[in-house]
Scaffold this active site. Structure first.
Site, PDB file in Angstrom:
ATOM      1  N   PHE A  15       0.861  -1.185   0.000  1.00 13.43           N
ATOM      2  CA  PHE A  15       0.000   0.000   0.000  1.00 13.43           C
ATOM      3  C   PHE A  15       0.894   1.231   0.000  1.00 13.43           C
ATOM      4  CE2 PHE A  15      -2.369   3.544   1.690  1.00 13.43           C
ATOM      5  CZ  PHE A  15      -3.514   3.496   0.920  1.00 13.43           C
ATOM      6  N   ASP A  44       9.504   3.026   1.855  1.00 11.64           N
ATOM      7  CA  ASP A  44       8.298   3.810   2.135  1.00 11.64           C
ATOM      8  C   ASP A  44       8.022   3.723   3.630  1.00 11.64           C
ATOM      9  OD1 ASP A  44       5.761   4.816   2.536  1.00 11.64           O
ATOM     10  OD2 ASP A  44       4.888   3.879   0.759  1.00 11.64           O
ATOM     11  N   LYS A 101       2.595  11.578   6.775  1.00 16.34           N
ATOM     12  CA  LYS A 101       1.740  11.368   7.949  1.00 16.34           C
ATOM     13  C   LYS A 101       2.270  12.071   9.191  1.00 16.34           C
ATOM     14  CE  LYS A 101      -0.471   7.146   6.238  1.00 16.34           C
ATOM     15  NZ  LYS A 101      -1.671   7.822   5.752  1.00 16.34           N
TER      16      LYS A 101
END
Length: 407
Positions: free
Chosen positions: A147, A232, A261
């Site tokens: 993801f 990531d 984030k």
């Protein structure tokens, strides 16, 4: 938190969304109106312990005082210039973020998906300019069940049909291999490979942690094969796993990091590509950009986030409380929990389907005053703010035991 302000009810507000909001989410039926620390409050004044923390965007809790102060200070001075001009906050942000991660240069962006898209562009440019891959032939190897975001390019290399179906044609240039499989990865790399793009821990897949030595193997393999290793760390980074970066659980320094984030402290949207100088150095003026990327408000908050991480306090808390989390979940195995995977304050918990789907368990926990999120059938994710106390964490685990006991 202050007393609830009388306003429209939760049910009314949820109904009001239905005809005017795109139905791309299926949220739990709770309407949050205010929050502080590890707690949120709905419009009726009911309090809930936040055990999701905005998918790690709220690593430092809701409205952390140092981050709020940094934002207020900057709001009174300057919020946006665009990158057509310099601003007086960006240099410090880039310097400190590079130092924190052990890399050289920073490309500031806004969202996690933008960081991933930017990383892909940089890797391809590096492949053409530095590695000598023929034009338009560069490939990037990724892992199944990944993801990395939801743009059309990113869903092109997703294996989640919910994310892909109906959104083609897909962007070429990606090869998908099983996660945690070094032999498959090596077989997929050839002279056209610009990079290997991986999550050090796969979050959306259910907090899937690779075997010890896998990340070291990826690092050695990419170095030997002459391609980049892109990590990531948008969900796994910035303290979540007990280290500043999840890759630090092994002696690994990737060529490129993707951050987001928690980098914005839950206040503004901040992301970044951080890489070696010879990698990010391939970009020239006009080849990539963002109106809001590196804006002074984002840079001020991002610098305050880095400052919190520089102390090591949050990494230590995640490590110490991670023991409480693992011990508590271990006690539930065989009592409604089939198994779990945890690192730091992050866990994927597989619920016995006899007790309900992940969504049903999440709804029952909501009624007990605990907010979590399901993923993939009967798996739920736990990712509380790193500011959570031991008592609060034990309370959340007690609530999980309670809803499982009730069946």
């Amino acid at each position: 938190m202050t007393a609830a302000v009388h306003t429209r009810s939760s049910a009314d507000l949820i109904s009001a969304e239905e005809p005017v909001l795109a139905h791309n989410y299926h949220p739990l039926p709770v309407v949050v109106a205010r929050a502080e620390g590890t707690w949120v409050e709905d419009v009726e004044g009911r309090r809930y312990l936040d055990m999701l923390a905005g998918y790690s965007a709220l690593n430092f809790g809701h409205r952390h005082p140092a981050l709020i102060e940094a934002a207020h200070r900057q709001l009174e001075r300057l919020t946006l210039t665009s990158r057509a001009f310099h601003n007086d906050k960006l240099a410090e942000f880039a310097q400190r973020l590079a130092r924190l991660t052990g890399l050289d240069m920073v490309l500031p962006m806004n969202t996690g998906a933008e960081a991933v898209e930017s990383g892909i562009k940089v890797a391809r440019k590096w492949a053409y300019d530095v590695k000598g891959v023929p034009a338009d032939r560069a490939t990037i190897v990724v892992a199944a069940e990944n993801f990395h975001g939801r743009t059309t390019t990113i869903v092109s290399f997703s294996t989640d049909e919910t994310a892909r179906a109906g959104f083609g044609p897909f962007t070429p240039g990606f090869r998908i291999v099983p996660y945690n499989d070094l032999a498959a990865l090596e077989a997929a790399i050839d002279d056209t490979t610009a990079a290997v793009l991986l999550e050090p821990i796969q979050g959306e897949a259910g907090v899937v942690i690779p075997d010890e030595g896998y990340l070291t193997g990826v690092r050695e393999l990419t170095r030997r094969k002459g391609c980049l290793f892109i990590a990531d760390e948008i969900q796994s980074g910035l303290g979540r796993t007990g280290r500043t970066l999840a890759v630090e659980h092994e002696p690994v320094v990737p060529d490129m990091l993707l951050l987001g984030k928690a980098l914005g402290g839950g206040i503004v949207s901040v992301s970044a590509v951080v890489a070696r100088r010879d990698v990010l150095g391939v970009l020239r003026p006009g080849e990539h950009g963002s109106t809001f990327g590196g804006n002074p408000l984002a840079a001020a908050v991002g610098t305050a986030v880095v400052e919190l991480l520089e102390t090591g306090e949050f990494q230590r808390r995640a490590t110490e409380l991670g023991v409480v989390l693992r011990d508590g979940l271990s006690e539930l195995v065989g009592k409604g929990v089939l198994g779990f995977r945890a690192r730091g304050l992050w866990a994927g918990v597989d619920i016995d389907p006899v007790f309900g789907t992940g969504r049903e368990i999440s709804e029952r926990l909501m009624r007990e005053g605990v907010l979590v999120k399901d993923t993939h059938g009967s798996t739920i994710r736990l990712a509380p703010p790193l500011t959570i106390t031991g008592d609060e964490l034990s309370g959340a685990l007690g609530a999980l035991e309670k809803v499982l006991t009730r069946g």
